[in-house]
Design a protein around this motif. Structure first.
Motif, PDB file in Angstrom:
ATOM      1  N   GLN A 272      -0.503  -9.722  -2.996  1.00 61.89           N
ATOM      2  CA  GLN A 272      -0.350  -8.395  -3.546  1.00 61.89           C
ATOM      3  C   GLN A 272       0.254  -7.568  -2.479  1.00 61.89           C
TER       4      GLN A 272
ATOM      5  N   HIS B 160      -5.709  -3.054  -4.258  1.00 66.17           N
ATOM      6  CA  HIS B 160      -6.368  -2.615  -5.323  1.00 66.17           C
ATOM      7  C   HIS B 160      -8.034  -2.512  -4.641  1.00 66.17           C
TER       8      HIS B 160
ATOM      9  N   THR C  28       0.497  -0.014  -5.112  1.00 64.90           N
ATOM     10  CA  THR C  28      -0.694  -0.789  -5.149  1.00 64.90           C
ATOM     11  C   THR C  28      -0.257  -2.146  -6.224  1.00 64.90           C
TER      12      THR C  28
ATOM     13  N   THR D 230      -0.789  -4.836  -9.477  1.00 62.59           N
ATOM     14  CA  THR D 230      -1.390  -4.573 -10.943  1.00 62.59           C
ATOM     15  C   THR D 230      -2.901  -5.069 -11.018  1.00 62.59           C
TER      16      THR D 230
ATOM     17  N   LEU E 127      -4.965  -3.443  -9.874  1.00 64.08           N
ATOM     18  CA  LEU E 127      -5.912  -2.322  -9.846  1.00 64.08           C
ATOM     19  C   LEU E 127      -5.724  -1.862 -11.558  1.00 64.08           C
TER      20      LEU E 127
ATOM     21  N   ALA F 142      -5.556  -0.293 -14.905  1.00 62.82           N
ATOM     22  CA  ALA F 142      -4.766   0.878 -15.274  1.00 62.82           C
ATOM     23  C   ALA F 142      -5.447   2.014 -15.510  1.00 62.82           C
TER      24      ALA F 142
ATOM     25  N   ALA G 146      -6.081   3.639 -12.217  1.00 61.05           N
ATOM     26  CA  ALA G 146      -4.765   4.162 -11.614  1.00 61.05           C
ATOM     27  C   ALA G 146      -4.319   5.325 -12.296  1.00 61.05           C
TER      28      ALA G 146
ATOM     29  N   ARG H  70       2.101   0.677  -9.874  1.00 64.32           N
ATOM     30  CA  ARG H  70       1.306  -0.750  -9.750  1.00 64.32           C
ATOM     31  C   ARG H  70       2.521  -1.867  -9.840  1.00 64.32           C
TER      32      ARG H  70
END
Length: 251
Positions: A78, A207, A229, A231, A233, A235, A238, A250
């Motif tokens: 990430q 995240h 950050t 994906t 995290l 949605a 976010a 993301r």
């Protein structure tokens, strides 16, 4: 072993190992799995650990901060994606600040072929650019062995004398309630100075930092132009952060 002693032991194990598992802790401490689950829930309510599938990981606090070895292993894929996305958002910037930490060091690797001046307190970031075309200004000060970065008045005073196009900043924690926070007041002072002198402050954070808070606040969410950050995290989360001001990417 009484619950308090056992829970202190679990925190020590988590901080030393980076992660603890319910089954192995139960065997090691000679208690039932359900007892360990209750202990972990108590420690999570105290913000000493974070529950994950099958166990828990330590949370950073005013007295505990993870080291570079741990940070270079956690969320690494990430962090590579975040670094690549950050390097793609220079938007004509000629001067860049790189914060301490693993993700800013990965951003440094992405910037090696750019015609830039990079200002940094991080020895890791400076090393990554040592043989590149980038002009590197390494800020002096007291070096923190845990992060290989400089802090204190020399670093802060030098930063305050500059105007920087974009600053890529890391954080130990980020929350809707407390903004961007870190463990050490000296680190917070450097980060705060970078936020103040940057035309475009950009947060780069995995995240796992979201929904957490630490000891020293160095910026409000609204002060960030954007947050990059992964994906990983959620949605919806976010979107809640984006409603406070910064654009959340993301990647």
């Amino acid at each position: 072993m009484d619950p308090g002693t056992r829970q202190r032991q679990i925190v020590e194990f988590a901080r030393a190992r980076g992660r603890v598992e319910v089954v192995s802790l139960a065997d090691e401490l000679d208690v039932a799995n359900e007892t360990i689950r209750r202990d972990l829930n108590v420690l999570a309510s105290r913000r000493l650990v974070k529950r994950v599938h099958g166990g828990a990981i330590p949370l950073e606090t005013a007295v505990f901060e993870t080291g570079l070895e741990y940070r270079s292993e956690v969320d690494l894929a990430q962090k590579h994606r975040i670094a690549a996305a950050a390097a793609g958002q220079l938007q004509g910037a000629e001067t860049v600040f790189l914060d301490e930490g693993i993700t800013p060091r990965l951003i440094a690797e992405q910037l090696a072929d750019e015609e830039l001046t990079v200002v940094t307190a991080s020895l890791l970031a400076a090393e990554a650019l040592a043989n590149s075309a980038v002009t590197v200004l390494l800020i002096g000060g007291r070096m923190r062995g845990r992060t290989l970065a400089t802090v204190d008045d020399w670093a802060v005073d030098r930063l305050r004398s500059l105007v920087i196009d974009v600053a890529f900043l890391g954080t130990n924690a980020i929350s809707l309630e407390h903004g961007l926070t870190t463990s050490d007041p000296a680190v917070a002072a450097v980060k705060r100075a970078a936020v103040q002198v940057a035309r475009r402050p950009v947060l780069v954070a995995a995240h796992s930092k979201f929904g957490q808070s630490n000891f020293c606040r160095f910026a409000e969410l609204a002060e960030m132009e954007s947050i990059i950050t992964g994906t990983e995290l959620d949605a919806d989360m976010a979107d809640r952060f984006q409603q406070r001001g910064p654009t959340v990417w993301r990647v």
